[in-house]
Design a protein around this motif. Structure first.
Motif, mmCIF file in Angstrom:
data_model
loop_
_atom_site.group_PDB
_atom_site.id
_atom_site.type_symbol
_atom_site.label_atom_id
_atom_site.label_comp_id
_atom_site.label_asym_id
_atom_site.label_seq_id
_atom_site.Cartn_x
_atom_site.Cartn_y
_atom_site.Cartn_z
ATOM 1 N N LEU A 142 0.689 -0.905 -0.132
ATOM 2 C CA LEU A 142 0.036 -0.126 -0.580
ATOM 3 C C LEU A 142 1.081 1.275 0.145
ATOM 4 C CD1 LEU A 142 -3.052 -1.059 2.397
ATOM 5 C CD2 LEU A 142 -2.741 -0.879 -0.562
ATOM 6 N N ASN B 226 1.852 2.129 -3.293
ATOM 7 C CA ASN B 226 1.391 2.420 -4.524
ATOM 8 C C ASN B 226 0.895 4.102 -3.489
ATOM 9 O OD1 ASN B 226 0.536 0.264 -5.591
ATOM 10 N ND2 ASN B 226 -1.185 -0.594 -4.812
ATOM 11 N N LYS B 227 1.040 4.451 -3.188
ATOM 12 C CA LYS B 227 0.904 5.844 -2.319
ATOM 13 C C LYS B 227 2.082 6.479 -2.800
ATOM 14 C CE LYS B 227 -0.134 6.570 1.582
ATOM 15 N NZ LYS B 227 0.128 7.400 3.084
ATOM 16 N N ILE C 84 -3.917 0.569 -11.287
ATOM 17 C CA ILE C 84 -4.300 0.087 -9.484
ATOM 18 C C ILE C 84 -5.214 -0.108 -9.407
ATOM 19 C CG2 ILE C 84 -4.291 1.464 -7.418
ATOM 20 C CD1 ILE C 84 -1.171 2.196 -8.623
ATOM 21 N N SER D 244 -8.582 1.415 -4.485
ATOM 22 C CA SER D 244 -6.866 1.592 -3.848
ATOM 23 C C SER D 244 -6.980 3.357 -4.658
ATOM 24 C CB SER D 244 -5.851 0.844 -4.518
ATOM 25 O OG SER D 244 -5.116 1.281 -4.181
ATOM 26 N N TYR E 18 -8.285 5.715 -1.839
ATOM 27 C CA TYR E 18 -8.097 5.785 -0.581
ATOM 28 C C TYR E 18 -6.674 6.260 -0.912
ATOM 29 C CZ TYR E 18 -5.806 3.728 3.415
ATOM 30 O OH TYR E 18 -5.247 4.137 4.683
ATOM 31 N N HIS E 19 -5.998 6.570 -1.143
ATOM 32 C CA HIS E 19 -4.412 7.123 -1.526
ATOM 33 C C HIS E 19 -4.339 8.428 -1.774
ATOM 34 C CE1 HIS E 19 -2.471 2.672 -0.256
ATOM 35 N NE2 HIS E 19 -2.798 2.617 -1.295
#
Lengths: 184, 101
Positions: free
Chosen positions: A6, A9-10, A34, A38, A41-42
């Protein structure tokens, strides 16, 4: 393991926004492969900690790295996503100080429509109107905005089909109402 | 039945085409509503508000016609409301054209 992924990805999303100012969520999802959940969220988390900001334009939410983009640059990106204002700015970069007639001839749309878009660009502090005898000429407002910088933005920011259609709807109404025929 | 009868009588094929046309018209009206809303949000051009309402009325008008075609809804109220919608759509477009703002 999940946490590492995670975070990665951020970081990728943050890097993408840094490299593509004004990008929108679907673009991030497609380019980075992605899931949309996700990405949402990020981007929310990054906004919460103040690393990025966002601004809404039509159906899209444009994302920027915090602190990098001033308000007028955000406005510039929003304008570049619309067909006619984008072409007017391109013409000003290309010709230097075109007259209103030059703009009308080049873009091939009605004078009232051009007039309306030009007035809007002036109100947004992106261009200036200069009197030259009986002609009105236009130039970029902020000399600190380098034309090469705008050209770079133009490569990554262009109107999508929906924005083009909505722009043409606006032009149709402006042409029908024929608000201002003055062309000097 | 001669060749022209297919266009002058209520045959199943004609009814089917009629229903399809109403549905396609309603979908187009929905697209135009979304497009006008998007254009308004981008430009804040006030005359687009007239267009949004006009397209909305047109969508309702077509959808109602489709319903009326499927379920008989004929009454005195609809006899007034449906033509009024047509007039309102034209008035709204007229206002969008003549309005200075």
């Amino acid at each position: 393991m999940r946490k590492t992924s995670l975070n990665s990805n951020k970081y990728r999303i943050l890097r993408f926004i840094q490299n593509n100012p004004g990008c929108y969520l679907r673009q991030i999802r497609n380019e980075l492969d992605i899931s949309m959940g996700s990405v949402q969220y990020h981007s929310y988390q990054l906004q919460k900690v103040g690393k990025i900001t966002s601004t809404r334009q039509g159906l899209y939410k444009l994302h920027f790295q915090s602190g990098t983009f001033q308000d007028h640059e955000k406005t510039l990106l929003q304008v570049l996503n619309q067909e006619t204002p984008r072409e007017i700015i391109l013409l000003i970069i290309e010709q230097g100080n075109p007259t209103q007639t030059d703009v009308v001839k080049r873009l091939g749309i009605s004078a009232p429509s051009i007039n309306w878009h030009v007035r809007r660009l002036i109100d947004l502090n992106l261009i200036d109107e200069v009197r030259d005898g009986k002609y009105k000429r236009y130039k970029l407002r902020d000399d600190s905005i380098d034309s090469k910088y705008i050209e770079e933005l133009l490569k990554t920011h262009h109107p999508n089909l929906w924005n083009k259609w909505s722009n043409r709807l606006v032009e149709t109404f402006l042409s029908l109402s024929n608000e201002d025929k003055q062309l000097l | 039945m001669n060749n022209l009868d297919i266009f002058t009588s209520e045959t199943p094929i004609i009814e089917l085409i009629e229903s399809i046309l109403y549905i396609v018209g309603t979908i187009f009206a929905a697209i135009l509503i979304a497009l006008s809303i998007s254009a308004y949000r981008n430009t804040q051009l006030q005359k687009l508000l007239y267009a949004i309402v006009a397209f909305l009325l047109f969508g309702i008008f077509l959808f109602y016609e489709f319903l009326e075609h499927s379920i008989p809804l004929d009454n005195a109220f609809t006899d007034i409301v449906i033509p009024s919608m047509g007039v309102s759509i034209l008035v709204l477009f007229f206002l969008a054209i003549v309005n200075k703002k």
